[in-house]
Design a protein around this motif. Structure first.
Motif, mmCIF file in Angstrom:
data_model
loop_
_atom_site.group_PDB
_atom_site.id
_atom_site.type_symbol
_atom_site.label_atom_id
_atom_site.label_comp_id
_atom_site.label_asym_id
_atom_site.label_seq_id
_atom_site.Cartn_x
_atom_site.Cartn_y
_atom_site.Cartn_z
ATOM 1 N N VAL A 1 71.258 53.207 33.216
ATOM 2 C CA VAL A 1 71.353 51.707 32.329
ATOM 3 C C VAL A 1 71.470 50.505 33.455
ATOM 4 N N MET A 2 72.333 50.380 34.075
ATOM 5 C CA MET A 2 72.242 49.385 35.293
ATOM 6 C C MET A 2 70.754 49.193 35.831
ATOM 7 N N ASP B 1 68.937 36.213 21.133
ATOM 8 C CA ASP B 1 69.033 37.547 22.640
ATOM 9 C C ASP B 1 70.051 37.958 22.556
ATOM 10 N N LEU B 2 70.621 38.533 23.516
ATOM 11 C CA LEU B 2 71.844 39.171 24.193
ATOM 12 C C LEU B 2 72.514 38.759 25.509
ATOM 13 N N VAL B 3 73.685 37.736 24.790
ATOM 14 C CA VAL B 3 73.934 37.187 26.299
ATOM 15 C C VAL B 3 74.743 36.748 26.774
ATOM 16 N N VAL B 4 74.459 37.819 28.315
ATOM 17 C CA VAL B 4 75.684 37.859 29.150
ATOM 18 C C VAL B 4 76.756 36.946 29.660
ATOM 19 N N SER B 5 76.707 35.573 29.930
ATOM 20 C CA SER B 5 76.611 34.903 30.624
ATOM 21 C C SER B 5 75.858 33.225 30.079
ATOM 22 N N VAL B 6 76.597 32.652 30.709
ATOM 23 C CA VAL B 6 76.080 30.858 30.098
ATOM 24 C C VAL B 6 76.928 30.153 31.743
ATOM 25 N N GLN C 1 62.936 45.220 37.239
ATOM 26 C CA GLN C 1 62.406 44.131 36.278
ATOM 27 C C GLN C 1 60.904 44.796 35.896
ATOM 28 N N GLY C 2 61.054 44.931 34.713
ATOM 29 C CA GLY C 2 59.862 44.473 34.060
ATOM 30 C C GLY C 2 59.093 45.659 33.559
ATOM 31 N N SER C 3 60.403 46.581 33.654
ATOM 32 C CA SER C 3 60.052 48.747 32.258
ATOM 33 C C SER C 3 61.576 48.482 31.759
ATOM 34 N N GLY C 4 61.411 48.256 30.111
ATOM 35 C CA GLY C 4 63.029 49.271 29.572
ATOM 36 C C GLY C 4 63.416 47.898 29.470
ATOM 37 N N LEU C 5 64.748 47.770 30.106
ATOM 38 C CA LEU C 5 65.594 46.535 29.911
ATOM 39 C C LEU C 5 65.308 45.564 31.094
ATOM 40 N N ASP C 6 65.898 44.274 31.218
ATOM 41 C CA ASP C 6 65.344 43.514 31.732
ATOM 42 C C ASP C 6 66.248 42.438 31.600
ATOM 43 N N ILE C 7 67.642 41.912 32.677
ATOM 44 C CA ILE C 7 68.071 40.627 32.664
ATOM 45 C C ILE C 7 67.802 39.360 33.728
ATOM 46 N N ILE C 8 67.594 38.669 32.304
ATOM 47 C CA ILE C 8 66.799 37.193 33.287
ATOM 48 C C ILE C 8 67.458 36.023 32.325
ATOM 49 N N ILE D 1 72.095 33.852 31.049
ATOM 50 C CA ILE D 1 72.257 34.488 31.416
ATOM 51 C C ILE D 1 71.829 36.017 30.199
ATOM 52 N N THR D 2 70.431 36.666 30.353
ATOM 53 C CA THR D 2 70.792 37.714 28.791
ATOM 54 C C THR D 2 69.935 38.522 28.959
ATOM 55 N N ILE D 3 69.796 39.636 28.396
ATOM 56 C CA ILE D 3 69.422 41.438 28.525
ATOM 57 C C ILE D 3 68.444 41.093 27.268
ATOM 58 N N VAL D 4 67.437 41.136 27.375
ATOM 59 C CA VAL D 4 66.350 41.206 27.043
ATOM 60 C C VAL D 4 64.983 42.926 27.491
ATOM 61 N N ARG D 5 64.026 43.326 26.044
ATOM 62 C CA ARG D 5 63.100 43.987 26.138
ATOM 63 C C ARG D 5 62.325 43.565 27.457
ATOM 64 N N ALA D 6 61.544 44.096 28.067
ATOM 65 C CA ALA D 6 60.916 43.809 28.917
ATOM 66 C C ALA D 6 59.206 44.033 28.391
ATOM 67 N N THR D 7 58.921 42.697 28.232
ATOM 68 C CA THR D 7 57.429 42.697 27.610
ATOM 69 C C THR D 7 56.182 41.728 28.381
ATOM 70 N N PRO D 8 55.524 41.084 28.119
ATOM 71 C CA PRO D 8 54.522 40.161 29.221
ATOM 72 C C PRO D 8 54.978 38.974 28.818
ATOM 73 N N SER D 9 55.881 38.613 27.880
ATOM 74 C CA SER D 9 56.311 37.357 27.543
ATOM 75 C C SER D 9 57.686 37.463 28.672
ATOM 76 N N THR D 10 58.140 37.775 28.820
ATOM 77 C CA THR D 10 59.594 37.486 29.868
ATOM 78 C C THR D 10 59.069 37.546 30.768
ATOM 79 N N LYS D 11 57.733 37.597 31.453
ATOM 80 C CA LYS D 11 57.674 37.349 32.618
ATOM 81 C C LYS D 11 57.544 36.245 33.455
ATOM 82 N N VAL D 12 58.800 35.719 33.696
ATOM 83 C CA VAL D 12 58.728 34.141 34.057
ATOM 84 C C VAL D 12 59.905 33.969 34.630
#
Length: 363
Positions: free
Chosen positions: A283-284, A315-320, A290-297, A344-355
């Motif tokens: 998982v780590m 979203d699943l927030v890890v830190s603020v 980046q770009g596949s599975g889960l991303d931390i952004i 700082i969140t963990i999201v599912r990698a999608t084209p919209s997360t590529k920011v």
């Protein structure tokens, strides 16, 4: 601290063996030897065609030596005519032969010269085009990312950043090896050959206009010198560096690096986590890829989230990130989210997360 003494600094300062230059990504072109061979074949075809045209109409020509024109004379006439030498010992005398020279031999002569001179013109044109591209690249390059060292760490780092939306046109690779830079330009990045501890090399990479600088050199002492030089050229850039030995990290931060990653320790921790729990290690690894599975952004707080707690977001927030403080999601100091916070969140990698926040596209 395992840095050598002044002899290493002197060695870096006096090194002049590598010619540093900017290399822009190239399009696929035909190999030079094939271009020359193709042009020579065309010129030989024109020469042979001219000789046979003259030989077919040999009765309309005269030779000052014996009065007749054979096949050798025809090739001789074609050679001196196409090269514009024109000795005059073989000359057309009939009307048909003269008309042939006007409408056939003369165009062939022009074509022959174009083929031969075209190689030189193409080289000059290519140099002019390359200089124009370089000047335009320098004029439009802004807020880009400079990668010092194109090894495994540097390549993986920039692939991760590009997976989040950074364009390859916004990346400049600096490395002392010409072969390494050729590999980088083949992938679409701009490369600069040279020693990054020298300010003139970093200036060629337009480091003074860069927003981010990634230092992934093979030696820790080189990373320190690069960080010092880069920080001197650019006070506002974010500098991220990698070191092998953890005890060298404080010195690298003192040299101007904002973030220092200890590559050996980070790999060791991932190995230890994988031993304790292979699934957690997997998982780590997924999170840092980046770009596949889960991303931390990292993203800003939207208006709909203002006044809510970190757990109430979608979203699943890890830190603020509040000001210069990084607070855990369960830290009582977080309270309600503010518009100036970043998450700082963990999201599912999608084209919209590529920011890529803080990154501007080139004009």
């Amino acid at each position: 601290m395992k840095l050598p003494g002044h002899d290493v600094i002197a060695r870096h300062a006096d090194e002049r063996l590598v010619t540093h230059q900017v290399r822009l990504p190239r399009r696929e072109v035909e190999r030079p030897i094939r271009q020359v061979g193709r042009r020579l074949a065309m010129a030989l075809f024109v020469l042979i065609a001219t000789a046979f045209i003259v030989y077919a109409d040999r009765d309309g020509y005269t030779d000052s030596s014996d009065g007749t024109v054979d096949l050798l004379d025809a090739f001789y006439y074609a050679t001196v005519t196409l090269s514009t030498t024109g000795y005059g010992d073989v000359a057309p005398v009939s009307d048909a032969a003269r008309l042939t020279n006007i409408f056939v031999i003369t165009p062939l002569r022009v074509l022959f010269l174009i083929i031969l001179v075209g190689t030189t013109l193409e080289v000059l044109t290519e140099r002019t085009r390359e200089e124009w591209r370089l000047n335009r690249w320098r004029a439009t390059l802004r807020e880009h990312t400079v990668v010092v060292g194109w090894g495994t760490k540097g390549r993986s780092a920039i692939q991760t950043v590009c997976a989040s939306g950074l364009k390859k046109e916004q990346v400049v690779v600096v490395d002392p090896s010409s072969k390494v830079i050729e590999a980088a330009t083949a992938e679409g990045y701009t490369g600069v050959v040279g020693d990054a501890t020298r300010s003139d090399v970093l200036l060629r990479a337009e480091t003074q206009k860069a927003r981010q600088i990634i230092i992934s050199t093979a030696r820790d002492d080189t990373a320190v010198l690069v960080a010092l030089t880069a920080r001197q050229l650019n006070r506002g850039a974010k500098i991220v560096a990698a070191v092998r030995e953890e005890e060298n990290a404080p010195l690298l931060k003192q040299s101007g690096a904002d973030v220092v990653i200890t590559s050996a320790s980070a790999a060791g921790r991932l190995l230890g986590l994988s031993v304790l729990s292979p699934t957690a290690g997997m998982v780590m690894e997924d999170l840092i890829q980046q770009g596949s599975g889960l991303d931390i952004i990292e993203r800003p707080v939207i208006k709909a989230e203002v006044g809510r707690s970190a757990r109430e977001t979608a979203d699943l927030v890890v830190s603020v990130l509040r000001g210069h403080r990084v607070l855990g999601y369960d830290d009582p100091a977080v309270g309600e989210l503010q518009l100036t916070d970043r998450l700082i969140t963990i999201v599912r990698a999608t084209p919209s997360t590529k920011v890529t926040p803080h990154t501007k596209h080139l004009p």
